[in-house]
Design an enzyme around this catalytic site. Structure first.
Site, PDB file in Angstrom:
ATOM      1  N   CYS A  13     -16.625  50.096  89.622  1.00  0.00           N
ATOM      2  CA  CYS A  13     -17.891  50.038  89.091  1.00  0.00           C
ATOM      3  C   CYS A  13     -18.093  49.705  87.596  1.00  0.00           C
ATOM      4  O   CYS A  13     -19.121  49.086  87.111  1.00  0.00           O
ATOM      5  CB  CYS A  13     -18.683  51.478  89.393  1.00  0.00           C
ATOM      6  SG  CYS A  13     -18.609  51.718  90.997  1.00  0.00           S
ATOM      7  N   THR A  14     -17.263  50.378  86.808  1.00  0.00           N
ATOM      8  CA  THR A  14     -17.527  50.297  85.273  1.00  0.00           C
ATOM      9  C   THR A  14     -17.081  48.879  85.008  1.00  0.00           C
ATOM     10  O   THR A  14     -17.560  48.091  84.080  1.00  0.00           O
ATOM     11  CB  THR A  14     -16.003  50.940  84.808  1.00  0.00           C
ATOM     12  OG1 THR A  14     -16.254  52.502  85.153  1.00  0.00           O
ATOM     13  CG2 THR A  14     -16.018  50.798  83.397  1.00  0.00           C
TER      14      THR A  14
END
Ligand code: BEZ
Length: 211
Positions: A45-46
């Site tokens: 996600c980062t």
């Protein structure tokens, strides 16, 4: 009920990193992309959020608003955004919904219990200015999305909303397109006076219309 193509997407109110929103008002006649993240402070996600922030000018150029969602508290979103800036070299420049009660995730069917009871899958909803669902994608938590592909689908959606064409496999902006089967040859002659290449009566190829 599963959200299906052509449905008006559910409205909701939510806290985001850019203030409270009422979703339908926020869309406000634009194209929009709503995409979910399984959880804050997770590696894939980062990288995704950094990439979408980097691609924001491309979404802007297409008049598309982007909004992310993660099932965590607003305060945690701020700390995560600092990590994203530090590791991806890009500050998140679009709103991120804080959906800690999973209200929006449930409304949009982003929780798939056989995958995870608590985390959302990686959903993407492309929504038209009429607030109807134009395209949806579902990826598992372990597979990061290709946001260039999402921009490509938006190019196709915006083109095909305007002209009586469809885009072939692996089409890219500027490539040849296909006259929709529902358009008779007589009607096609009006729309495409320069003619087309007929590979089969149902496969009529024309250059991408301008504008
Ligand atoms: C991630 O975003 O890195 C991730 C989240 C949940 C499971 C696996 C990966």
């Amino acid at each position: 009920m599963t959200l299906q193509l052509g449905d008006v997407v559910p409205d909701f109110t939510a806290e985001t990193t850019k203030g409270a929103i009422s979703f339908h008002d926020w869309i406000e006649g634009s194209w929009a992309v709503l995409f979910s993240h399984p959880k804050n402070f997770t590696p894939v996600c980062t990288t995704e959020l950094g990439d979408v922030a980097r691609l924001k000018p491309e979404f802007d150029r297409r008049s598309v608003k982007v909004i992310g969602l993660s099932v965590d508290e607003l305060a945690a979103h701020g700390d995560w955004e600092n990590d994203i800036e530090e590791t991806q070299g890009q500050r998140v420049n679009f709103p991120l919904i804080a959906d800690s009660d999973r209200k929006v995730a449930s409304l949009y069917g982003m929780i798939h219990p056989n995958a995870s009871d608590t985390m959302t899958v990686r959903s993407v909803f492309v929504i038209g200015p009429d607030k109807k669902l134009k395209l949806s994608l579902t990826y598992p938590a372990s597979t990061g999305r290709n946001f260039d592909e999402i921009l490509r689908t938006i190019d196709s959606l915006q083109l095909t909303a305007k002209h009586s064409v469809a885009t072939p496999s692996n089409w890219q902006q500027g490539g040849d397109v296909i006259i929709v089967p529902s358009l008779s040859n007589e009607a096609a002659r009006e729309k495409f006076p320069a003619g087309w290449k007929e590979l089969k009566p149902y496969l009529r190829v024309v250059p991408q219309p301008k504008g």
